[in-house]
Design a protein around this motif. Structure first.
Motif, PDB file in Angstrom:
ATOM      1  N   PRO A 242       0.813  -1.201   0.000  1.00  0.00           N
ATOM      2  CA  PRO A 242       0.000   0.000   0.000  1.00  0.00           C
ATOM      3  C   PRO A 242       0.847   1.251   0.000  1.00  0.00           C
ATOM      4  N   ALA A 243       0.200   2.362  -0.352  1.00  0.00           N
ATOM      5  CA  ALA A 243       0.921   3.627  -0.398  1.00  0.00           C
ATOM      6  C   ALA A 243       1.445   3.964   0.981  1.00  0.00           C
ATOM      7  N   ALA A 252       0.853   7.683  -4.040  1.00  0.00           N
ATOM      8  CA  ALA A 252       0.041   6.464  -4.015  1.00  0.00           C
ATOM      9  C   ALA A 252      -0.011   5.881  -5.421  1.00  0.00           C
ATOM     10  N   ASP A 253      -0.124   4.547  -5.490  1.00  0.00           N
ATOM     11  CA  ASP A 253      -0.248   3.851  -6.759  1.00  0.00           C
ATOM     12  C   ASP A 253      -1.733   3.775  -7.122  1.00  0.00           C
ATOM     13  N   LEU A 257      -5.571   1.409  -5.954  1.00  0.00           N
ATOM     14  CA  LEU A 257      -6.842   2.004  -5.531  1.00  0.00           C
ATOM     15  C   LEU A 257      -7.986   1.571  -6.444  1.00  0.00           C
ATOM     16  N   THR A 276       2.005   6.275 -10.261  1.00  0.00           N
ATOM     17  CA  THR A 276       2.133   6.986  -8.995  1.00  0.00           C
ATOM     18  C   THR A 276       1.654   8.421  -9.132  1.00  0.00           C
ATOM     19  N   GLY A 279      -1.037  11.563  -3.208  1.00  0.00           N
ATOM     20  CA  GLY A 279      -2.103  10.825  -2.526  1.00  0.00           C
ATOM     21  C   GLY A 279      -3.476  11.446  -2.687  1.00  0.00           C
ATOM     22  N   ALA A 282      -4.791  10.849  -6.278  1.00  0.00           N
ATOM     23  CA  ALA A 282      -5.169   9.451  -6.509  1.00  0.00           C
ATOM     24  C   ALA A 282      -6.502   9.128  -5.851  1.00  0.00           C
ATOM     25  N   ARG A 283      -6.717   9.628  -4.645  1.00  0.00           N
ATOM     26  CA  ARG A 283      -7.977   9.335  -3.962  1.00  0.00           C
ATOM     27  C   ARG A 283      -9.161  10.048  -4.620  1.00  0.00           C
TER      28      ARG A 283
END
Length: 382
Positions: A242-243, A252-253, A257, A276, A279, A282-283
């Motif tokens: 996990p990130a 984060a990858d 997700l 990447t 964060g 990415a979310r």
């Protein structure tokens, strides 16, 4: 043997070697001293203190400020005793101090214990001691501070600075190595658990899905749910590390997700290499994809299928497409929904992507399904 133990053993070895050199100089020059017995007394103190520090620094619990302060006090005392033991002629003609290079052991100890700043501070204390020798002996500092003394002071500063810096780098490298070993152990444990889950839970879920489809009725619904859980569990144990934690901007990858949304009715396709992003970005993209899939479930029925495609163009842009095989919609439907206050697409999808500096393209027609394409920059957004 750890890094700390090796460093302190190196300091102990240097202290004894430097003591041997100082003892040879004292024995060779004792007849020239103003007080020869004082030279032998200083040599005895140096020998005794070398033995004490060898055992004291070997215990990690004693490597603290009191021992370091005592080490500096004894070293400075041996250094200043040169003003009483050495003759005025020797001081004015650049003869070495009684402890000679032995004083550098205290600088090394401070540098190992406290890094660059502590090493430079120890060198400054001993440099002041070298200058004080001439004051105590009544020799003008300009005459007593020859090139040899000046070079010795500079070597003390360089030793404190360089050794302190190298020690810091070595400690950082040791910490990174320990972290890598922990990650490797965690990865092996994850793989072991994945094998056990595969040999037990996943096989049971697959059997429930197969038997439920054969029996039909309510059993078929249970089989479908078991199949979805099997896909979700496979994605969980195969998503990788996990990130890292560290706040909203920790990288984060995006693949990991999006993989959480895979199921028997949702197919997630992503590159083989990590994608990447910061964060937060990415979310937000994951939330937009989740909103799009929720629309598919609500408006296209339980039998509709969806496909999520993640693409990284390698030039700083990331594209995420969500496509379904539902009934589609007329072009004006989104505008009417927004005017009526239903802002699911406008805010949950377009709003999130717009805040990230990206764009959203929606292509749909009655009977042809819907495709939502989200394009966002890979770098951080102001």
């Amino acid at each position: 043997m750890g890094l700390e133990t090796a460093l302190w053993r190196a300091v102990a070895v240097y202290r004894w070697v430097a003591f041997g050199y100082a003892a040879v100089l004292i024995a060779a020059n004792a007849h020239k001293y103003e007080h020869p017995l004082g030279g032998w007394a200083v040599m005895a103190v140096m020998a005794a203190w070398s033995g004490c520090t060898t055992f004291a620094y070997a215990d990690p619990s004693r490597r603290r400020r009191p021992l370091l302060a005592a080490d500096m006090a004894v070293t400075t005392g041996c250094l200043l005793s040169t003003a009483w033991v050495e003759s005025v002629w020797g001081l004015t003609h650049g003869m070495p101090t009684l402890p000679a290079s032995w004083v550098a052991a205290a600088v090394l100890a401070w540098a190992v214990a406290g890094g660059r700043r502590a090493g430079v501070a120890a060198a400054a204390i001993l440099a002041a001691g070298n200058i004080t020798i001439n004051v105590l002996a009544g020799v003008p500092p300009v005459r007593g501070l020859g090139s040899g003394t000046f070079n010795g002071i500079m070597l003390l500063f360089m030793a404190g600075l360089v050794v302190g810096h190298v020690v810091k780098l070595a400690r950082d490298a040791e910490a990174r190595l320990a972290r890598a070993v922990e990650l490797e152990a965690a990865t092996r444990e994850r793989e072991r658990l994945a094998r056990r889950i595969h040999d037990s839970v996943l096989q049971v879920l697959a059997m429930v899905q197969r038997r439920g489809g054969e029996l039909g009725g309510e059993a078929a619904e249970l089989g479908r749910l078991a199949g979805e859980q099997e896909v979700a569990l496979r994605a969980l144990i195969g998503a990788g590390t996990p990130a890292p934690a560290g706040g909203a901007e920790a990288p984060a990858d995006l693949r990991a997700l999006l993989a959480r949304h895979g199921s028997t009715s949702v197919t997630v396709s992503a590159p083989a290499t990590p994608v990447t992003l910061p964060g937060h970005a990415a979310r937000e993209i994951e939330a937009a994809v989740a909103a799009a899939l929720d629309n598919v479930r609500r408006h296209c029925g339980p039998d509709a299928r969806a496909w999520v495609l993640l693409e990284d163009d390698g030039a700083g842009g990331v594209t995420v497409s969500v496509r379904d095989d539902g009934p589609g919609m007329p072009p004006e439907r989104l505008a009417r929904a927004e005017a009526a206050g239903r802002l699911g697409v406008a805010q949950s999808i377009r709003g999130r992507v717009r805040d990230l500096g990206g764009t959203v393209t929606i292509v749909s027609a009655p009977g042809e399904g819907t495709e939502i394409e989200m394009v966002v920059p890979a770098g951080p957004v102001a």
